[in-house]
Design an enzyme around this catalytic site. Structure first.
Site, mmCIF file in Angstrom:
data_model
loop_
_atom_site.group_PDB
_atom_site.id
_atom_site.type_symbol
_atom_site.label_atom_id
_atom_site.label_comp_id
_atom_site.label_asym_id
_atom_site.label_seq_id
_atom_site.Cartn_x
_atom_site.Cartn_y
_atom_site.Cartn_z
ATOM 1 C CG ASP A 204 -0.216 -0.463 2.593
ATOM 2 O OD1 ASP A 204 0.879 -0.249 2.720
ATOM 3 O OD2 ASP A 204 -0.877 -1.136 3.302
ATOM 4 C CG ASP B 275 1.171 3.898 4.600
ATOM 5 O OD1 ASP B 275 -0.098 3.674 4.404
ATOM 6 O OD2 ASP B 275 1.733 3.131 5.181
ATOM 7 C CG ASP C 255 10.764 0.678 11.818
ATOM 8 O OD1 ASP C 255 10.877 1.364 10.647
ATOM 9 O OD2 ASP C 255 10.148 -0.292 11.895
HETATM 10 P P1 ATP Z 1 5.070 -3.719 5.298
HETATM 11 O O1 ATP Z 1 5.447 -3.790 3.960
HETATM 12 O O2 ATP Z 1 5.111 -4.939 6.261
HETATM 13 O O3 ATP Z 1 3.625 -2.849 5.322
HETATM 14 P P2 ATP Z 1 6.041 -1.177 6.476
HETATM 15 O O4 ATP Z 1 7.412 -0.937 6.912
HETATM 16 O O5 ATP Z 1 5.451 -0.572 5.612
HETATM 17 O O6 ATP Z 1 6.090 -2.830 6.200
HETATM 18 P P3 ATP Z 1 3.838 -0.676 8.369
HETATM 19 O O7 ATP Z 1 3.643 -1.309 9.451
HETATM 20 O O8 ATP Z 1 3.107 -0.457 7.224
HETATM 21 O O9 ATP Z 1 5.302 -1.355 7.931
HETATM 22 O O10 ATP Z 1 4.586 0.938 8.680
HETATM 23 C C1 ATP Z 1 4.520 2.011 7.962
HETATM 24 C C2 ATP Z 1 5.948 2.561 8.298
HETATM 25 O O11 ATP Z 1 5.784 3.368 9.701
HETATM 26 C C3 ATP Z 1 7.116 1.805 8.511
HETATM 27 O O12 ATP Z 1 7.910 1.889 7.188
HETATM 28 C C4 ATP Z 1 7.908 2.875 9.401
HETATM 29 O O13 ATP Z 1 8.526 3.900 8.777
HETATM 30 C C5 ATP Z 1 6.874 3.184 10.343
HETATM 31 N N1 ATP Z 1 6.816 2.500 11.429
HETATM 32 C C6 ATP Z 1 5.961 1.360 11.551
HETATM 33 N N2 ATP Z 1 6.032 0.652 12.920
HETATM 34 C C7 ATP Z 1 7.018 1.158 13.503
HETATM 35 C C8 ATP Z 1 7.581 1.282 14.762
HETATM 36 N N3 ATP Z 1 7.312 0.190 15.659
HETATM 37 N N4 ATP Z 1 8.541 2.092 15.337
HETATM 38 C C9 ATP Z 1 9.017 3.124 14.387
HETATM 39 N N5 ATP Z 1 8.439 3.318 13.339
HETATM 40 C C10 ATP Z 1 7.547 2.248 12.660
HETATM 41 MG MG MG Z 2 3.049 -0.676 5.074
#
Ligand code: ATP
Ligand code: MG
Length: 446
Positions: free
Chosen positions: A73, A75, A150
């Site tokens: 997705d 964001d 993160d």
């Molecule tokens: P995925 O492909 O699994 O969705 P993602 O990195 O996009 O991986 P999300 O959970 O959708 O993971 O989170 C979106 C963004 O928010 C991450 O890329 C990161 O920048 C931030 N983020 C998510 N969880 C955390 C956390 N626990 N601590 C700090 N930043 C976070």
């Molecule tokens: Mg994501």
């Protein structure tokens, strides 16, 4: 295109621009075109920018595009407040109480849009007694928003209009080197939010990135902090991991880092039994394949598989104690689900399907009379049959049984009649009638 040509002819390299602490990387360097951004996400950044705000695609999507993967997705991060975003897009709604996000709706697609946030520094932070941050919902600027994320690879901002990437933490270089690196001091960041340890494992397994040494090092010492994380968040993370399409690698990695105790307490017992381990690994592999084939995956099926060998041993114990098979199975299921509930709260809504899948298993062994036909008409037959195949493949039951059901399902009426085994039920009923048992007592043994 022109710049590339220019570069080739005159050998001039296209340079990254530096503004304050931010490296701005042009398209010619990173090569991610705006065509890779979903139309709805584009409309959000365009709309916000036209209204005078800053707006970027951020996080996982930018990382995935740089790795030539298809983002799940898109964001958006912006300097507009949630109310201001709402004013730009009429079809949108503010969600969340603690940290308010805006969902902007375009037909089927929903674009999650969040205002730049800042990380609350330790002096002013509200934490629990182990240092876990309880609040991180203050607005901030783009630089602060990058710092609260993160991993460096997750902290990149992409502007679809200029096709530039804004990088505050050398995330671009880390992605090029296939490295997952925590922003800031890893031990501090894990203390603030222990789920980051699980994210490190999941993302490195899913993306095939190596965990940078300093990012991996504190995990072994800090893993017990996972015990303080609210159950609902652990479950959320566990589902993400199991449904990532790389569950097998993730679980192997969790085990190698000894993190599975916090995450999947149920695995502790199961993985110690050789058949249990084989079964769980096959179930995970099967789930990964289904996700790659874009087939549906049910969390209830997965949980039922993860707990099956626990159910089997409890079932045996109850039978050894003299209970009848079906009553013993019911007792075993309740026991396992209650025990699991105390560790990681698998939502109760999955209980009914999990129980159904388990209860149907012994019925595959009954291949005489009307019973196979009754089993075929069960609503969860297909899932239960898939479950049976995993049991066959793991060596728990004879693979002939799986083959028999494979043929029986699609066979003609004549072939089915030939395939039926002598009806054990009829023989049992006759025997019992002779010995004077009541029909009621007979049914309760089925
Ligand atoms: P995925 O492909 O699994 O969705 P993602 O990195 O996009 O991986 P999300 O959970 O959708 O993971 O989170 C979106 C963004 O928010 C991450 O890329 C990161 O920048 C931030 N983020 C998510 N969880 C955390 C956390 N626990 N601590 C700090 N930043 C976070
Ligand atoms: Mg994501």
């Amino acid at each position: 295109m022109i710049k590339k040509l220019f570069k080739r002819i005159f050998g001039k390299s296209v340079r990254t621009r530096i503004e304050g602490k931010c490296h701005i990387i042009p398209f010619d360097v990173h090569g991610v075109s705006r065509d890779g951004i979903s139309p709805a996400a584009r409309r959000v950044t365009d709309g916000l920018q036209a209204a005078g705000y800053a707006a970027f695609v951020v996080g996982g999507a930018v990382r995935d595009l740089l790795l030539s993967r298809h983002p799940k997705d898109f964001d958006i991060a912006t300097d507009a407040t949630p109310e201001e975003v709402r004013r730009v897009f009429r079809r949108s709604r503010i969600i969340g109480r603690r940290f308010r996000l805006v969902h902007v709706l375009f037909g089927e697609e929903t674009v999650e849009t969040s205002t730049f946030r800042r990380k609350i520094e330790s002096e002013e932070a509200e934490t629990d007694e182990h240092g876990r941050l309880l609040r991180d919902n203050e607005f901030g600027d783009q630089e602060q928003d990058a710092a609260r994320r993160d991993f460096t690879a997750n902290a990149l901002f992409y502007d679809p209009s200029s096709q530039e990437i804004y990088d505050y933490h050398n995330g671009y270089a880390d992605i090029c080197a296939n490295t997952l690196r925590m922003i800031g001091d890893p031990a501090v960041r894990y203390r603030e939010d222990p789920v980051r340890m699980l994210r490190a494992v999941r993302l490195s397994a899913k993306l095939g990135m190596k965990l940078e040494a300093a990012t991996a090092a504190p995990i072994a010492k800090m893993k017990d902090l996972l015990g303080n994380v609210p159950q609902a968040r652990l479950l959320d993370e566990m589902l993400k991991l199991l449904l990532s399409g790389h569950a097998l690698e993730c679980v192997k990695k969790l085990r190698s880092m000894d993190l599975h105790h916090g995450m999947l307490p149920m695995l502790d017992v199961i993985l110690k039994q050789p058949l249990g381990e084989k079964f769980v690994m096959l179930a995970l592999q099967n789930t990964d394949q289904r996700i790659r084939d874009e087939k549906s995956v049910s969390p209830a099926f997965l949980f039922a598989a993860l707990l099956w060998h626990d159910v089997l041993s409890a079932w045996k114990m109850h039978q050894d104690a003299g209970e009848r098979p079906v009553a013993a199975l019911h007792a075993a299921m309740d026991e396992v689900l209650d025990r699991q509930q105390a560790q990681i709260a698998i939502p109760r809504r999955y209980d009914a399907i999990m129980k159904d899948l388990w209860l149907l298993q012994p019925r595959f062994g009954q291949r005489g009379g009307q019973r196979p036909f009754r089993l075929l008409s069960q609503p969860h037959f297909r899932a239960a049959y898939d479950f049976l195949l995993l049991r066959c493949e793991s060596g728990e039951v004879d693979s002939q049984l799986g083959l028999w059901w494979d043929e029986f399902q699609d066979a003609t009426d004549e072939r089915r009649a030939e395939m039926l085994l002598p009806d054990e039920g009829v023989k049992k009923r006759r025997r019992r009638k002779k010995s004077g048992m009541t029909v009621q007592a007979e049914l309760s043994t089925e």
